[in-house]
Design a protein around this motif. Structure first.
Motif, PDB file in Angstrom:
ATOM      1  N   ALA A  36       0.849  -1.194   0.000  1.00 27.88           N
ATOM      2  CA  ALA A  36       0.000   0.000   0.000  1.00 27.88           C
ATOM      3  C   ALA A  36       0.881   1.239   0.000  1.00 27.88           C
ATOM      4  CB  ALA A  36      -0.903  -0.003   1.227  1.00 27.88           C
ATOM      5  N   CYS A  83      -1.934  -4.681  -1.613  1.00 26.39           N
ATOM      6  CA  CYS A  83      -3.029  -4.377  -2.520  1.00 26.39           C
ATOM      7  C   CYS A  83      -2.874  -5.227  -3.771  1.00 26.39           C
ATOM      8  CB  CYS A  83      -3.007  -2.903  -2.898  1.00 26.39           C
ATOM      9  SG  CYS A  83      -2.953  -1.789  -1.462  1.00 26.39           S
ATOM     10  N   CYS A 174      -4.075   2.515  -1.806  1.00 26.24           N
ATOM     11  CA  CYS A 174      -3.417   1.571  -2.719  1.00 26.24           C
ATOM     12  C   CYS A 174      -3.016   2.220  -4.050  1.00 26.24           C
ATOM     13  CB  CYS A 174      -4.345   0.388  -2.997  1.00 26.24           C
ATOM     14  SG  CYS A 174      -4.629  -0.651  -1.566  1.00 26.24           S
TER      15      CYS A 174
END
Length: 175
Positions: A36, A83, A174
């Motif tokens: 992220a 992510c 993200c």
């Protein structure tokens, strides 16, 4: 030294298995898995515990008191988030101190949560607001971001020894 039929077959089988693994990984979107951009406190301004002192903190846990085995307030740098995908295909995996693991899929109000340190099996929790659908505890409105400000009953499989409420307050970017 000439190749024997077995050597050729083994080499071919290994090459085919490697190629199949690569195809599966590409098909699963693993090439778009990334850390992220940031982990921070929830932007919702919602207090998820009984105390307003948690406002402005990341909150992950269950129960009634602040401790390693109940409600934790980790620092952003102590939480990791991975992510996968983008936009409507975004999935987020969060790992926090004291064994917490959380998984979220874009658009869903259901989170998968578990805790390895406390032997709490992974289970789905529904954060849907039972009274007003417009109020969403899991906010996906910003592209490639998730904001969670949820308080909900713990999964029955956890056999709660206390209030049994799960509290989550965190924002993952993200982009």
């Amino acid at each position: 030294m000439p190749f024997s039929r077995n050597t050729f077959t083994n080499t071919f089988t290994k090459a085919a298995a490697t190629l199949a693994s690569a195809v599966i990984l590409v098909g699963c979107g693993s090439d778009d898995t990334r850390e992220a951009a940031s982990v921070s406190t929830s932007t919702s301004g919602t207090i998820v515990t009984d105390t307003s002192t948690d406002l402005g903190s990341i909150v992950i846990g269950w129960g009634e008191k602040h401790s390693d085995s109940e409600i934790t307030t980790p620092k952003p740098e102590d939480v990791t988030a991975r992510c996968t995908g983008r936009g409507d295909e975004l999935a987020v995996d969060i790992a926090a101190p004291h064994g917490w693991k959380i998984h979220a899929n874009h658009g869903s109000q259901t989170l998968t949560i578990g805790n390895v340190d406390q032997d709490l099996p992974t289970a789905d929790i529904d954060t849907t607001n039972q009274f007003l659908e417009i109020l969403q505890s899991v906010d996906w409105s910003e592209t490639d971001q998730i904001d969670i400000a949820a308080t909900t009953d713990a999964p029955e499989a956890w056999n709660p020894a206390h209030s049994g409420r799960v509290q989550l307050s965190i924002h993952i970017d993200c982009r």
